[in-house]
Design a protein around this motif. Sequence first.
Motif, mmCIF file in Angstrom:
data_model
loop_
_atom_site.group_PDB
_atom_site.id
_atom_site.type_symbol
_atom_site.label_atom_id
_atom_site.label_comp_id
_atom_site.label_asym_id
_atom_site.label_seq_id
_atom_site.Cartn_x
_atom_site.Cartn_y
_atom_site.Cartn_z
ATOM 1 N N HIS A 73 0.922 -1.283 -0.075
ATOM 2 C CA HIS A 73 0.101 -0.064 -0.116
ATOM 3 C C HIS A 73 1.096 1.275 0.063
ATOM 4 N N LEU A 74 2.140 1.314 0.698
ATOM 5 C CA LEU A 74 2.672 2.325 0.849
ATOM 6 C C LEU A 74 3.571 2.652 -0.628
ATOM 7 N N ASN A 95 9.308 7.577 3.108
ATOM 8 C CA ASN A 95 9.797 7.727 4.268
ATOM 9 C C ASN A 95 9.176 6.646 5.188
ATOM 10 N N LEU A 96 7.942 6.501 5.132
ATOM 11 C CA LEU A 96 7.345 5.660 5.905
ATOM 12 C C LEU A 96 7.439 4.081 5.275
ATOM 13 N N PHE A 97 7.770 3.986 3.993
ATOM 14 C CA PHE A 97 8.189 2.546 3.379
ATOM 15 C C PHE A 97 9.381 2.401 3.940
ATOM 16 N N ASN A 98 10.459 3.370 3.779
ATOM 17 C CA ASN A 98 11.752 3.092 4.342
ATOM 18 C C ASN A 98 11.704 2.591 5.973
ATOM 19 N N ALA A 99 10.931 3.051 6.757
ATOM 20 C CA ALA A 99 10.644 2.856 8.050
ATOM 21 C C ALA A 99 10.047 1.426 8.370
ATOM 22 N N VAL A 100 9.432 0.765 7.710
ATOM 23 C CA VAL A 100 8.816 -0.352 7.700
ATOM 24 C C VAL A 100 9.733 -1.501 7.060
ATOM 25 N N GLY A 101 10.951 -1.064 6.600
ATOM 26 C CA GLY A 101 11.773 -2.144 5.739
ATOM 27 C C GLY A 101 11.556 -2.224 4.290
ATOM 28 N N GLY A 102 10.998 -1.222 3.535
ATOM 29 C CA GLY A 102 10.640 -1.353 2.216
ATOM 30 C C GLY A 102 11.641 -0.386 1.442
ATOM 31 N N ARG A 103 11.640 -0.674 0.246
ATOM 32 C CA ARG A 103 12.634 0.115 -0.646
ATOM 33 C C ARG A 103 11.671 0.619 -1.915
ATOM 34 N N PRO A 104 11.572 2.097 -1.615
ATOM 35 C CA PRO A 104 10.572 2.645 -2.512
ATOM 36 C C PRO A 104 11.129 2.798 -3.843
#
Length: 169
Positions: free
Chosen positions: A16-17, A66-75
């Motif tokens: 979703h992010l 930034n939220l995506f990065n914070a939850v371990g994602g890679r935008p």
Amino acid sequence: MPRETRTDTLDSLRVHLQWAIELEHATLPPYLCALYSLDPERNPEATDVVGSVFAEEMLHLALAANLFNAVGGRPRLDMPRMLPPHPRTLPHGDRSLELSLVPFGAEALETFLRLEQPAPPSSTWRPNAAGGASATGGESSSCATARTSCTAAFRSDANARSSLPRTTR
């Protein structure tokens, strides 16, 4: 509700992010095109308003990334599907909304009004051809699931942290 549209796991939150990033990215060219068509000397108010909305859309994209990065994602901003020719549809949002690159005027304003119109709270999610999901409303509904999930996750994390013993510095 189809499994891929729910935000009940960390992986679905990441999906979703990324959708929110793609949606926010799609809003940038129409605002920028309208902004560049304005003469700041002749119409400073319109230039200021369109410029500030463009900056807000950039902020939305940065916050989602930034939220995506914070939850371990890679935008991902470098996917070909993020750079389709215009006119194009709004990804992960109202598929009837066509985004065109037009100068500031009635057509641009109509697009901007539709972009910023919140979806009704009872929007239903459905899979779309791009492999994601879309709401029956506008932009706000597409990001609402990610934002709501992140808010709940942060509250849960804050509650968990508040129950831990405080350390001295």
